[in-house]
Design an enzyme around this catalytic site. Structure first.
Site, short mmCIF file in Angstrom:
data_model
loop_
_atom_site.label_atom_id
_atom_site.label_comp_id
_atom_site.label_asym_id
_atom_site.label_seq_id
_atom_site.Cartn_x
_atom_site.Cartn_y
_atom_site.Cartn_z
N ASP A 49 72.47 63.32 -18.80
CA ASP A 49 72.27 63.76 -17.33
C ASP A 49 71.33 65.25 -17.52
O ASP A 49 70.61 65.22 -16.45
CB ASP A 49 73.70 64.32 -17.10
CG ASP A 49 74.40 63.15 -16.23
OD1 ASP A 49 73.71 62.14 -15.84
OD2 ASP A 49 75.62 63.06 -16.07
N GLY B 236 81.35 66.09 -13.18
CA GLY B 236 80.75 65.57 -14.43
C GLY B 236 78.92 65.76 -14.08
O GLY B 236 78.45 66.17 -14.99
N ALA B 237 78.39 65.26 -12.98
CA ALA B 237 77.15 65.41 -12.85
C ALA B 237 76.82 66.76 -12.88
O ALA B 237 75.41 67.48 -13.39
CB ALA B 237 76.74 64.77 -11.51
N LYS C 68 83.32 59.87 -16.89
CA LYS C 68 82.64 60.76 -17.89
C LYS C 68 83.48 61.58 -19.02
O LYS C 68 83.38 61.43 -20.05
CB LYS C 68 81.53 61.50 -17.36
CG LYS C 68 80.49 60.71 -16.63
CD LYS C 68 79.37 61.57 -16.12
CE LYS C 68 78.27 60.86 -15.25
NZ LYS C 68 77.44 61.59 -14.82
#
Length: 439
Positions: A106, A133-134, A70
Site C-alpha cells: 500500500d 489499514g489503508a 489486512k
C-alpha cells in the site's frame, strides 16, 4: 469438445466484500501482457483465517487482501515482511510451496501515484483522513517520502496510535476544517459513504487523493473546486505492480494493467451460475441462494435429463460423455441470458472453452470450493459416472487437478463450502451481491 489446458498459476484477492474489486481486471491484463498462463479471481471469506485456509488447500500462489482482513493476515501467515510488520497489516500474501509470507504494498501504491502525476510530497503538509489499514500504508509511504503528515480520524485514540507508530502528528476530529485549510495535500482512506469534507474548505492549490475508486465523493468534490486530483485507481494500480512481481517473479508496468480497466464490469442483470467439483454442494447452495434472492432455480443436470428423457448415467452409458457435454453446452447457452435465475451447473461444465467464455461473459459465476478430501468423503457411495472406477478417490483427485484452473478461469468469485452448513455459503454469496449491487 474443445478444451484448453488448465492455467497453472492461480491468484486471487480477498476481502469482505470483494465482488466489487477491480483487481482481477488489472491483474489478468498484466498476465496476458506478459504471456503468462495464469488466472486471477476473487475469494469471498468471512475471516482472514478462512481465506488463508483456502490459499493453502487450493494452492493459490498469490493473494491480495482488502478490508477488513489486512491486520488479521499477520496472525495466520508463516512469515511477515518488515514493511507489513511496520504497517500492521498485509495486503499481499505469497505462497511459496506452502510457506505463506505477508507483505504490504500500500505504501508503494501511494508514493507511486504521486510520482505518476509528477508530484512531490517532500516537505508538504499532508492531512490523512482515517486510521484503518489503508491509512496505515499511506502514512508509511508519505512519511518515508518526506511529507509532514497529520492524521485526523473520528476515533482520536486510533489516530494517536497510528501517528505514534509512524512518526507523525494526530489531531482531533473537530480540527478537521482547520487542518484541511492549512494543508497542501489531502489524502482520504475513508469509506466512500463518509462525506465529511466540505467544498468550502478546498482551494485550487490543493492536491486531493481519494483512495476509493467506487463512489469516491471526495474526488468529485475536489474536481468541482479545481483541485489537482488523484483517484483510487491510481492507488490500485501502483500497489498492484509490486504485488504482481512478488507473485510471478516478473516485473510489470501500469501500461500492462490499464487495459483491464476498460473490461465490462459485473452487474446484477446476469444469471448467477454456481460451478464446482462434484460433492461441493452446488444444488443445496443454489436452492438456498435462489430462495434468498427471490430468483428461479434451474439445475442443469435435471434440465438435461428432462430434454434427453433419461438419466445422466444412461446418457453416459448409451451416448458417451461427448454427447452429454454437447447437451450441457446447449443448455448453458439457453440459460445464460435469463436474468432472474440461479443456475446449478454440473461439475464438468468448465471443461469446454465456449462454456467458460459463456460463464465468464454472460453470467455471474461463483466457484464453490471444498477440499478434495471433503468432496471424496461426500461422494462415497453415490452414483457418479465419472467415479465408477476401481479407485474413485484417485480418479477424483486426477479430475480435480485437471479442472482446478478451469474453474478459476470461469469464476468471478470463489466461496468455500468446506463447512457442512450450506446456509453459510449461500449467505456469503448473497451478502457479496447485496453489498456490491444494492447499496
Amino acid at each position: 469438445m474443445p478444451q484448453s489446458s488448465s492455467p497453472s498459476l492461480l491468484l486471487a484477492v480477498t476481502g469482505r466484500p470483494v465482488l466489487h474489486s477491480l483487481s482481477p481486471a488489472i491483474m489478468n491484463a498484466a498476465l496476458q501482457a506478459k504471456g503468462m498462463s495464469g488466472v486471477y479471481t476473487r475469494l469471498a471469506a468471512d475471516t482472514a483465517q478462512e481465506a488463508l485456509d483456502v490459499v493453502r488447500s487450493l494452492g493459490i500462489r498469490g493473494l491480495n487482501v482488502t478490508a477488513p482482513h489486512k491486520p488479521d493476515m499477520l496472525l495466520g501467515v508463516d512469515q511477515v515482511d518488515p514493511e507489513a510488520e511496520c504497517i500492521g497489516g498485509a495486503n499481499t500474501i505469497v505462497n511459496n510451496e506452502g510457506t505463506l509470507t505477508g507483505h504490504n504494498t500500500d505504501h508503494a501504491g501511494v508514493v507511486g501515484s504521486f510520482q505518476d502525476h509528477h508530484l512531490s510530497v517532500r516537505g508538504r503538509r499532508v492531512v490523512l483522513l482515517g486510521a484503518g489499514g489503508a491509512a496505515r500504508g499511506a502514512a508509511r509511504g508519505l512519511v518515508r517520502a518526506g511529507a509532514k503528515v497529520t492524521i485526523v480520524n473520528r476515533t482520536h485514540a486510533k489516530a494517536c496510535e497510528l501517528a505514534a507508530c509512524m512518526g507523525c502528528v494526530a489531531k482531533p476530529f473537530d480540527a478537521l476544517e482547520q487542518e484541511i485549510r492549512a494543508a497542501d495535500v489531502v489524502v482520504s482512506s475513508l469509506s466512500p459513504h463518509l462525506d465529511i469534507v466540505r467544498g468550502a474548505w478546498l482551494r485550487p492549490s490543493h492536491v486531493v487523493f481519494d483512495a476509493n475508486y467506487k463512489g469516491a465523493s471526495l474526488y468529485r468534490l475536489a474536481q468541482e473546486h479545481g483541485c489537482t486530483c488523484l483517484s483510487g485507481l491510481d492507488w490500485l494500480l501502483n500497489q498492484a505492480i509490486p504485488a504482481f512481481a512478488a507473485f510471478t517473479g516478473q516485473p510489470c508496468t501500469r501500461a500492462d494493467m490499464e487495459p483491464g480497466l476498460a473490461a465490462p464490469r459485473l452487474d446484477d442483470r446476469r444469471p448467477i451460475a454456481l460451478v464446482g467439483f462434484m460433492g461441493v454442494g452446488k444444488s443445496t447452495v443454489a436452492r438456498r441462494l435462489a430462495r434468498s434472492l427471490h430468483r428461479h432455480l434451474v439445475d442443469m443436470d435435471d434440465l438435461i435429463e428432462q430434454r434427453a428423457g433419461k438419466a445422466i448415467p444412461r446418457i453416459f452409458a448409451e451416448d458417451g460423455e461427448a454427447a452429454f457435454r454437447a447437451q450441457e453446452s446447449q443448455v448453458l447457452d439457453d440459460l445464460a441470458d435469463s436474468r432472474d435465475l440461479v443456475i446449478s451447473c454440473g461439475g464438468g461444465v468448465v471443461c469446454g472453452d465456449q462454456n467458460r467464455l459463456t460463464l465468464r461473459e454472460r453470467t455471474l459465476c461463483v466457484w464453490l470450493y471444498a477440499s478434495i478430501d471433503t468432496v471424496v468423503s461426500r461422494c462415497a457411495g453415490t452414483d457418479r459416472p465419472l467415479l465408477a472406477v476401481a479407485d474413485p478417490a484417485a480418479r477424483a483427485r486426477e479430475l480435480f487437478a485437471q479442472r482446478r484452473g478451469l474453474y478459476a478461469d470461469a469464476a468471478h468469485l470463489i466461496a468455500s463450502t468446506e463447512h457442512p452448513d450450506s446456509h453459510r455459503a449461500a449467505e456469503k454469496i448473497h451478502d457479496e451481491i447485496r453489498q456490491t449491487f444494492h447499496r
